[in-house]
Design a protein around this motif. Structure first.
Motif, PDB file in Angstrom:
ATOM      1  N   MET A   1       0.966  -1.297  -0.238  1.00  0.00           N
ATOM      2  CA  MET A   1      -0.416   0.064   0.248  1.00  0.00           C
ATOM      3  C   MET A   1       0.988   1.709   0.132  1.00  0.00           C
ATOM      4  O   MET A   1       1.634   1.650   1.312  1.00  0.00           O
ATOM      5  CB  MET A   1      -0.756   0.015   1.037  1.00  0.00           C
ATOM      6  N   PRO A   2       0.641   1.989  -1.266  1.00  0.00           N
ATOM      7  CA  PRO A   2       1.550   3.349  -1.198  1.00  0.00           C
ATOM      8  C   PRO A   2       1.019   4.256  -0.748  1.00  0.00           C
ATOM      9  O   PRO A   2      -0.096   4.058  -0.965  1.00  0.00           O
ATOM     10  CB  PRO A   2       2.043   3.107  -2.782  1.00  0.00           C
ATOM     11  N   LEU A   3       2.310   5.591   0.068  1.00  0.00           N
ATOM     12  CA  LEU A   3       1.659   6.007   1.418  1.00  0.00           C
ATOM     13  C   LEU A   3       1.836   7.307  -0.105  1.00  0.00           C
ATOM     14  O   LEU A   3       3.282   7.509  -0.331  1.00  0.00           O
ATOM     15  CB  LEU A   3       2.254   6.343   2.005  1.00  0.00           C
ATOM     16  N   LEU A   4       1.431   8.314  -0.797  1.00  0.00           N
ATOM     17  CA  LEU A   4       1.473   9.756  -1.203  1.00  0.00           C
ATOM     18  C   LEU A   4       1.127  10.983  -0.361  1.00  0.00           C
ATOM     19  O   LEU A   4       0.580  10.900   0.140  1.00  0.00           O
ATOM     20  CB  LEU A   4       0.099   9.622  -2.517  1.00  0.00           C
ATOM     21  N   LYS A   5       2.314  11.962  -0.359  1.00  0.00           N
ATOM     22  CA  LYS A   5       2.326  13.252   0.201  1.00  0.00           C
ATOM     23  C   LYS A   5       2.820  13.496  -0.727  1.00  0.00           C
ATOM     24  O   LYS A   5       2.982  14.023  -1.145  1.00  0.00           O
ATOM     25  CB  LYS A   5       3.662  13.190   1.360  1.00  0.00           C
ATOM     26  N   PHE A   6       1.345  14.944  -0.168  1.00  0.00           N
ATOM     27  CA  PHE A   6       1.102  16.117  -1.168  1.00  0.00           C
ATOM     28  C   PHE A   6       1.508  17.293  -0.358  1.00  0.00           C
ATOM     29  O   PHE A   6       1.241  17.594   0.568  1.00  0.00           O
ATOM     30  CB  PHE A   6      -0.278  16.098  -1.950  1.00  0.00           C
ATOM     31  N   HIS A   7       2.324  18.354  -0.532  1.00  0.00           N
ATOM     32  CA  HIS A   7       2.752  19.201  -0.388  1.00  0.00           C
ATOM     33  C   HIS A   7       2.043  20.520  -1.527  1.00  0.00           C
ATOM     34  O   HIS A   7       2.644  20.201  -2.481  1.00  0.00           O
ATOM     35  CB  HIS A   7       4.211  19.346  -0.074  1.00  0.00           C
ATOM     36  N   LEU A   8       1.183  21.249  -0.760  1.00  0.00           N
ATOM     37  CA  LEU A   8       1.095  22.038  -2.062  1.00  0.00           C
ATOM     38  C   LEU A   8       0.710  23.257  -1.024  1.00  0.00           C
ATOM     39  O   LEU A   8       0.776  23.456  -0.275  1.00  0.00           O
ATOM     40  CB  LEU A   8      -0.604  21.880  -1.731  1.00  0.00           C
ATOM     41  N   ARG A  39      -5.971   3.044  -1.240  1.00  0.00           N
ATOM     42  CA  ARG A  39      -5.745   4.690  -2.079  1.00  0.00           C
ATOM     43  C   ARG A  39      -4.887   5.334  -0.177  1.00  0.00           C
ATOM     44  O   ARG A  39      -6.274   5.595   0.811  1.00  0.00           O
ATOM     45  CB  ARG A  39      -6.816   5.647  -2.141  1.00  0.00           C
ATOM     46  N   TYR A  40      -3.849   5.438  -0.149  1.00  0.00           N
ATOM     47  CA  TYR A  40      -3.064   6.571   1.119  1.00  0.00           C
ATOM     48  C   TYR A  40      -2.766   7.285   0.768  1.00  0.00           C
ATOM     49  O   TYR A  40      -1.981   6.713   0.233  1.00  0.00           O
ATOM     50  CB  TYR A  40      -2.443   5.694   1.984  1.00  0.00           C
ATOM     51  N   GLN A  41      -4.094   8.665   0.922  1.00  0.00           N
ATOM     52  CA  GLN A  41      -3.285  10.468   0.793  1.00  0.00           C
ATOM     53  C   GLN A  41      -3.324  10.984   2.137  1.00  0.00           C
ATOM     54  O   GLN A  41      -4.274  10.857   2.387  1.00  0.00           O
ATOM     55  CB  GLN A  41      -3.945  10.562  -0.508  1.00  0.00           C
ATOM     56  N   VAL A  42      -1.586  11.532   1.837  1.00  0.00           N
ATOM     57  CA  VAL A  42      -1.967  12.874   3.170  1.00  0.00           C
ATOM     58  C   VAL A  42      -1.704  14.427   2.221  1.00  0.00           C
ATOM     59  O   VAL A  42      -0.438  14.014   1.109  1.00  0.00           O
ATOM     60  CB  VAL A  42      -0.049  12.550   4.091  1.00  0.00           C
ATOM     61  N   VAL A  43      -2.360  15.489   2.349  1.00  0.00           N
ATOM     62  CA  VAL A  43      -2.415  16.325   2.024  1.00  0.00           C
ATOM     63  C   VAL A  43      -1.527  17.914   2.969  1.00  0.00           C
ATOM     64  O   VAL A  43      -2.430  17.815   4.055  1.00  0.00           O
ATOM     65  CB  VAL A  43      -3.469  16.973   1.272  1.00  0.00           C
ATOM     66  N   SER A  44      -0.679  17.845   3.132  1.00  0.00           N
ATOM     67  CA  SER A  44       0.023  19.336   3.793  1.00  0.00           C
ATOM     68  C   SER A  44      -0.001  20.899   2.700  1.00  0.00           C
ATOM     69  O   SER A  44       0.169  20.513   1.584  1.00  0.00           O
ATOM     70  CB  SER A  44       1.489  19.210   4.179  1.00  0.00           C
ATOM     71  N   GLU A  45      -1.629  21.906   3.632  1.00  0.00           N
ATOM     72  CA  GLU A  45      -1.054  22.651   2.673  1.00  0.00           C
ATOM     73  C   GLU A  45       0.143  24.165   3.325  1.00  0.00           C
ATOM     74  O   GLU A  45      -0.256  23.960   5.095  1.00  0.00           O
ATOM     75  CB  GLU A  45      -2.398  23.127   2.684  1.00  0.00           C
ATOM     76  N   TYR A  46       0.656  24.776   2.869  1.00  0.00           N
ATOM     77  CA  TYR A  46       1.677  25.632   2.972  1.00  0.00           C
ATOM     78  C   TYR A  46       1.156  26.869   2.672  1.00  0.00           C
ATOM     79  O   TYR A  46       0.526  27.290   1.815  1.00  0.00           O
ATOM     80  CB  TYR A  46       2.736  25.210   2.837  1.00  0.00           C
ATOM     81  N   ASP A  47       1.514  28.539   3.287  1.00  0.00           N
ATOM     82  CA  ASP A  47       1.493  29.449   3.207  1.00  0.00           C
ATOM     83  C   ASP A  47       2.972  29.347   2.155  1.00  0.00           C
ATOM     84  O   ASP A  47       3.617  29.214   2.455  1.00  0.00           O
ATOM     85  CB  ASP A  47       1.817  30.491   4.400  1.00  0.00           C
ATOM     86  N   GLU A  48       3.102  30.214   1.145  1.00  0.00           N
ATOM     87  CA  GLU A  48       3.196  30.045   0.056  1.00  0.00           C
ATOM     88  C   GLU A  48       4.992  30.880   0.529  1.00  0.00           C
ATOM     89  O   GLU A  48       5.767  30.340   0.294  1.00  0.00           O
ATOM     90  CB  GLU A  48       2.658  31.542  -1.362  1.00  0.00           C
ATOM     91  N   PRO A  49       5.095  32.306   1.308  1.00  0.00           N
ATOM     92  CA  PRO A  49       6.384  33.015   1.812  1.00  0.00           C
ATOM     93  C   PRO A  49       7.179  31.189   2.917  1.00  0.00           C
ATOM     94  O   PRO A  49       8.071  32.270   2.654  1.00  0.00           O
ATOM     95  CB  PRO A  49       5.784  33.658   3.098  1.00  0.00           C
TER      96      PRO A  49
END
Length: 71
Positions: A1-8, A39-49
């Motif tokens: 089971m793959p874990l996908l990480k998204f940094h947005l 389906r193993y997905q993690v989304v992390s959201e960041y401020d642009e600066p």
């Protein structure tokens, strides 16, 4: 089971993030034979600066001088 990480960067709608995650999962299913139920997905959201990019190894400063995303 793959874990996908998204940094947005923050600011995408839930629909846009959903489309991204759907497309990534479909690519994993088609390309690597991952079962559709895994389906193993993690989304992390960041401020642009908060972004920091280093110069790529082996590229001179002159090659990246016009780029605003390099530090």
């Amino acid at each position: 089971m793959p874990l996908l990480k998204f940094h947005l960067y923050k600011g995408r709608s839930p629909e846009e993030i959903g489309l991204l995650l759907d497309a990534a999962h479909e690519a994993m299913v088609l390309s690597f034979g991952v079962p559709t139920g895994d389906r193993y997905q993690v989304v992390s959201e960041y401020d642009e600066p908060h972004r920091v990019f280093r110069r790529p190894f082996g590229i001179s400063c002159a090659a990246v001088a016009g780029s605003s995303s390099m530090v």
